[in-house]
Design a protein around this motif. Structure first.
Motif, mmCIF file in Angstrom:
data_model
loop_
_atom_site.group_PDB
_atom_site.id
_atom_site.type_symbol
_atom_site.label_atom_id
_atom_site.label_comp_id
_atom_site.label_asym_id
_atom_site.label_seq_id
_atom_site.Cartn_x
_atom_site.Cartn_y
_atom_site.Cartn_z
ATOM 1 N N VAL A 236 0.845 -1.193 0.000
ATOM 2 C CA VAL A 236 0.000 0.000 0.000
ATOM 3 C C VAL A 236 0.882 1.246 0.000
ATOM 4 N N GLY A 237 2.099 1.123 0.470
ATOM 5 C CA GLY A 237 3.042 2.233 0.500
ATOM 6 C C GLY A 237 3.421 2.758 -0.865
ATOM 7 N N VAL A 238 3.126 2.006 -1.916
ATOM 8 C CA VAL A 238 3.417 2.467 -3.274
ATOM 9 C C VAL A 238 2.585 3.714 -3.602
ATOM 10 N N VAL A 239 1.365 3.771 -3.082
ATOM 11 C CA VAL A 239 0.469 4.899 -3.383
ATOM 12 C C VAL A 239 1.030 6.219 -2.853
ATOM 13 N N PRO A 240 1.331 6.336 -1.546
ATOM 14 C CA PRO A 240 1.894 7.621 -1.106
ATOM 15 C C PRO A 240 3.268 7.919 -1.710
ATOM 16 N N LEU A 241 4.052 6.879 -1.993
ATOM 17 C CA LEU A 241 5.356 7.095 -2.610
ATOM 18 C C LEU A 241 5.195 7.703 -4.001
ATOM 19 N N LEU A 242 4.325 7.142 -4.815
ATOM 20 C CA LEU A 242 4.119 7.668 -6.167
ATOM 21 C C LEU A 242 3.511 9.067 -6.154
ATOM 22 N N THR A 243 2.516 9.296 -5.289
ATOM 23 C CA THR A 243 1.922 10.635 -5.242
ATOM 24 C C THR A 243 2.942 11.666 -4.750
ATOM 25 N N GLY A 244 3.838 11.256 -3.873
ATOM 26 C CA GLY A 244 4.883 12.173 -3.424
ATOM 27 C C GLY A 244 5.899 12.464 -4.513
ATOM 28 N N LEU A 245 6.207 11.463 -5.313
ATOM 29 C CA LEU A 245 7.203 11.660 -6.376
ATOM 30 C C LEU A 245 6.660 12.498 -7.533
ATOM 31 N N ILE A 246 5.398 12.293 -7.904
ATOM 32 C CA ILE A 246 4.845 13.066 -9.022
ATOM 33 C C ILE A 246 4.201 14.368 -8.568
ATOM 34 N N ARG A 247 4.068 14.553 -7.228
ATOM 35 C CA ARG A 247 3.536 15.777 -6.633
ATOM 36 C C ARG A 247 2.106 16.078 -7.056
ATOM 37 N N TRP A 248 1.315 15.043 -7.288
ATOM 38 C CA TRP A 248 -0.094 15.211 -7.643
ATOM 39 C C TRP A 248 -0.903 14.123 -6.978
ATOM 40 N N CYS A 249 -1.970 14.490 -6.305
ATOM 41 C CA CYS A 249 -2.809 13.546 -5.582
ATOM 42 C C CYS A 249 -4.231 13.645 -6.124
ATOM 43 N N PRO A 250 -4.779 12.565 -6.706
ATOM 44 C CA PRO A 250 -6.129 12.606 -7.260
ATOM 45 C C PRO A 250 -7.213 13.002 -6.250
ATOM 46 N N PRO A 251 -7.222 12.452 -5.016
ATOM 47 C CA PRO A 251 -8.249 12.902 -4.069
ATOM 48 C C PRO A 251 -8.136 14.395 -3.729
ATOM 49 N N TYR A 252 -6.917 14.922 -3.649
ATOM 50 C CA TYR A 252 -6.743 16.349 -3.420
ATOM 51 C C TYR A 252 -7.372 17.143 -4.564
ATOM 52 N N ALA A 253 -7.174 16.676 -5.800
ATOM 53 C CA ALA A 253 -7.728 17.366 -6.956
ATOM 54 C C ALA A 253 -9.261 17.354 -6.917
ATOM 55 N N LEU A 254 -9.844 16.226 -6.536
ATOM 56 C CA LEU A 254 -11.303 16.131 -6.470
ATOM 57 C C LEU A 254 -11.892 17.024 -5.377
ATOM 58 N N LEU A 255 -11.180 17.124 -4.255
ATOM 59 C CA LEU A 255 -11.675 17.905 -3.120
ATOM 60 C C LEU A 255 -11.228 19.364 -3.149
ATOM 61 N N GLY A 256 -10.396 19.729 -4.107
ATOM 62 C CA GLY A 256 -9.931 21.102 -4.237
ATOM 63 C C GLY A 256 -8.876 21.492 -3.211
ATOM 64 N N ILE A 257 -8.155 20.505 -2.678
ATOM 65 C CA ILE A 257 -7.105 20.776 -1.705
ATOM 66 C C ILE A 257 -5.798 21.019 -2.441
ATOM 67 N N ASP A 258 -5.067 22.036 -1.994
ATOM 68 C CA ASP A 258 -3.778 22.364 -2.613
ATOM 69 C C ASP A 258 -2.818 22.812 -1.521
ATOM 70 N N THR A 259 -1.792 21.998 -1.235
ATOM 71 C CA THR A 259 -0.817 22.352 -0.204
ATOM 72 C C THR A 259 0.440 22.953 -0.819
#
Length: 62
Positions: A35-58
């Motif tokens: 399951v750690g592949v998911v946060p690793l990949l989102t951290g490397l590409i700097r884009w998170c699909p749930p953040y995009a859907l919810l309008g979150i931008d850090t």
């Protein structure tokens, strides 16, 4: 895909992802570590699909 993950969020995701993946090889050796592949990949590409859907931008914008 526009970036929506900031520096601190990115660092946390990469460390958490690597820690979870290490569980596959060390420790309880459970397949749930993959399951750690998911946060690793989102951290490397700097884009998170749930953040995009919810309008979150850090990510800091200039």
């Amino acid at each position: 895909m526009t970036r929506n993950i900031g520096q601190l969020d990115r660092a946390i995701r990469i460390v958490l992802g690597l820690a979870l993946i290490s569980l596959v090889f060390v420790g309880p050796q459970t397949p749930w570590g993959w399951v750690g592949v998911v946060p690793l990949l989102t951290g490397l590409i700097r884009w998170c699909p749930p953040y995009a859907l919810l309008g979150i931008d850090t990510c800091k914008k200039p």
